[in-house]
Design an enzyme around this catalytic site. Structure first.
Site, short mmCIF file in Angstrom:
data_model
loop_
_atom_site.label_atom_id
_atom_site.label_comp_id
_atom_site.label_asym_id
_atom_site.label_seq_id
_atom_site.Cartn_x
_atom_site.Cartn_y
_atom_site.Cartn_z
N VAL A 30 0.86 -1.18 0.00
CA VAL A 30 0.00 0.00 0.00
C VAL A 30 0.89 1.23 0.00
O VAL A 30 2.02 1.21 0.52
CB VAL A 30 -0.97 -0.01 1.20
N GLU A 31 0.42 2.33 -0.59
CA GLU A 31 1.24 3.50 -0.83
C GLU A 31 1.87 4.09 0.42
O GLU A 31 2.95 4.67 0.38
CB GLU A 31 0.41 4.60 -1.52
N SER A 32 1.20 3.98 1.55
CA SER A 32 1.68 4.61 2.78
C SER A 32 2.95 3.97 3.32
O SER A 32 3.59 4.53 4.23
CB SER A 32 0.59 4.57 3.85
N GLY A 33 3.33 2.80 2.79
CA GLY A 33 4.59 2.18 3.22
C GLY A 33 4.48 0.74 3.67
O GLY A 33 5.48 0.13 4.01
#
Length: 505
Positions: free
Chosen positions: A330-333
């Site tokens: 996921v983009e947040s890490g």
């Protein structure tokens, strides 16, 4: 040296004209008490004003009356620079009314520009964004008529290669949410869903002689373990202790405080959906698309799955057992767990690792994913996609541009048309009961989020999976490669398109 302050005291550190950088991700991990205190001060003093706010992924909480919505609406902010505006419910409406400047840049490019500023560089080079809306040769990043700053994104050449150069204004205030501060002011993120850009933001602010303000749930006496201290105390100016918001028991699954084996991902996902009142509807269209798209997964793939219809991919990957043989991101890490959607989008169930957001976009930008599944609003005859802006509304590009820019296989999951489309499936055959009134295949998309020209040059495999057929991108445009059982290719597909596509029966 940091000081323990109330939120009202800490907000006094902000001056007129400051550039605030908020560490958050769409609707999660917002320093809500700091935003509320800023609004209280603005209501009383009409200050601070002429603010610029930067956030890689946006900073709303899905509520028009909380977080930053009030002081933005009342006029404290002159300029917003965000990757995503989806959770900023009243703000995104004001943007379209030309109330202030607003710019939409790819999420990962903002994250990298923040990190560049932390390292003493003016901006960051990227190939992400070339030939899509943000490219100044196309539309540029401005969302409305008053957003005419041409310094944020420039087209440049270096050593014979073309790039976009992303440059942010100097960040002078950091607003951060953390879990705890020890007696040295070190900040941990133990109960947080992610750390985002926190460290880079603080480093950039201190380099610019600004102020770092951190909201935490508690103070602790025991020093943090060095690897757990995301922000060292020497970078912090003010620490505000605020009572944490109550979380449903289901959300404890997202903090990584206990192990969640693969077999329990689905159970916890259902608990979170129930807690957020988000339950999957009996969506025949989504199920057909998700089942077909999931067939593109291969063992050991590193994957990103977008929100909306693409979420159905994970449902069918789980049913087939493939979900346990791939790595989701996921983009947040987060890597190696199961991403949740809805108001907690950005968090992960059972993540193996959660690292800084800029590092995640290093992976995405350099083709580190094997496959991604994305939604789409429109596709044109050339295969270009509009995924970020509809008529009279927008959410923003988010991480979409970074994720699709270099991933070897890109699968767009979308209905053939919208608003009224009704489909049934019986004994494996699909029937179009009623066509939707809004076409999604158009001659020209309203704005380009994904460039088919770039995809062809990069050698990417691009599929467009609908509830009735599958198209593939070729150098000549779209090619119809699959027609599902029960569908008449001429009546249900070719006659519905405003352009010709290649098709061989």
């Amino acid at each position: 040296m940091y000081e323990i302050m109330t939120s009202d005291e800490a907000i006094r550190l902000i001056r007129d004209g400051d550039c605030i950088c908020v560490n958050s991700f769409v609707g999660i991990e917002n320093p809500v008490e700091l935003h509320e205190a800023l609004y209280r001060r603005y209501q009383k003093m009409q200050s601070p004003t002429h603010l610029t706010i930067v956030s890689s992924a946006g900073f709303g909480v899905w509520d028009t009356e909380h977080n930053a919505e009030g002081y933005i609406r009342d006029g404290a902010v002159d300029r917003l620079i965000c990757g995503h505006f989806g959770a900023m419910m009243s703000t995104k409406k004001l943007v379209l009314e030309d109330r202030f400047e607003a710019y939409n840049l790819p999420l990962g490019c903002i994250s990298h520009a923040i990190r560049a500023q932390a390292g003493g560089l003016s901006g960051a080079l990227s190939k992400v964004g070339l030939d899509i809306f943000v490219d100044p040769r196309m539309e540029g990043p401005g969302i409305n008529r008053v957003s005419i700053d041409d310094s944020l994104v420039k087209h440049v050449e270096v050593d014979g290669e073309e790039f976009l150069y992303y440059k942010l204004p100097k960040i002078t205030i950091a607003l951060i949410k953390g879990t705890a501060a020890d007696h040295k002011g070190n900040i941990t993120f133990d109960d947080m869903f992610m750390s985002g850009d926190a460290l880079s933001i603080c480093q950039a602010v201190k380099a610019n002689r600004g102020k770092v303000i951190v909201q935490v749930d508690r103070l602790v006496d025991t020093p943090s373990r060095p690897r757990n201290a995301i922000i060292p105390g020497c970078l912090v100016d003010a620490i505000v202790v605020a009572e944490p918001q109550e979380r449903n028991e289901a959300y404890t699954a997202l903090t990584g405080s206990f192990e969640i084996p693969y077999e329990e991902w689905h159970t916890w996902s259902e608990k979170i959906d129930q807690a957020s009142e988000k339950m999957l509807k009996d969506n025949t269209i989504g199920k057909i698309i998700g089942r077909r798209a999931a067939k593109e997964l291969r063992v050991d793939d590193i994957v990103n799955i977008g929100i909306g219809i693409p979420e159905m991919v994970s449902r069918y990957a789980r049913k087939s057992g493939m979900l346990d043989m791939v790595t989701l991101t996921v983009e947040s890490g987060g890597i190696g767990g199961f991403p949740v959607s809805g108001e907690a989008f950005g968090a992960m169930i059972g993540a193996a690792s959660v690292y800084d957001m800029a590092n995640q976009f290093d992976l995405y930008d350099n083709g580190g994913l094997d496959i991604c599944f994305m939604g789409a609003l429109e596709v044109d005859q050339y295969g270009n996609i509009n995924a970020h802006r509809g008529p009279g509304a927008f959410a923003g590009i988010g991480g979409f541009a970074n994720i699709t820019a270099k991933t070897p296989t890109v699968v767009f999951c979308m209905s053939f048309n919208a608003k009224g489309l009704t489909v049934s499936q019986k004994s494996g055959e699909i029937t179009i009961e009623k066509e939707g009134s809004v076409p999604k295949f158009v001659e020209h998309v309203n704005s380009i989020s994904f460039s088919s020209k770039r995809a062809i040059e990069n050698g990417q495999k691009v599929l467009y999976v609908t509830e009735r057929c599958v198209f593939r991108l070729t150098p000549k445009g779209l090619k119809l490669i699959e027609v599902y059982p029960g569908i008449d290719a001429k009546r249900d597909i070719l006659d519905q398109l405003p352009f010709e596509v290649e098709y061989k029966q």
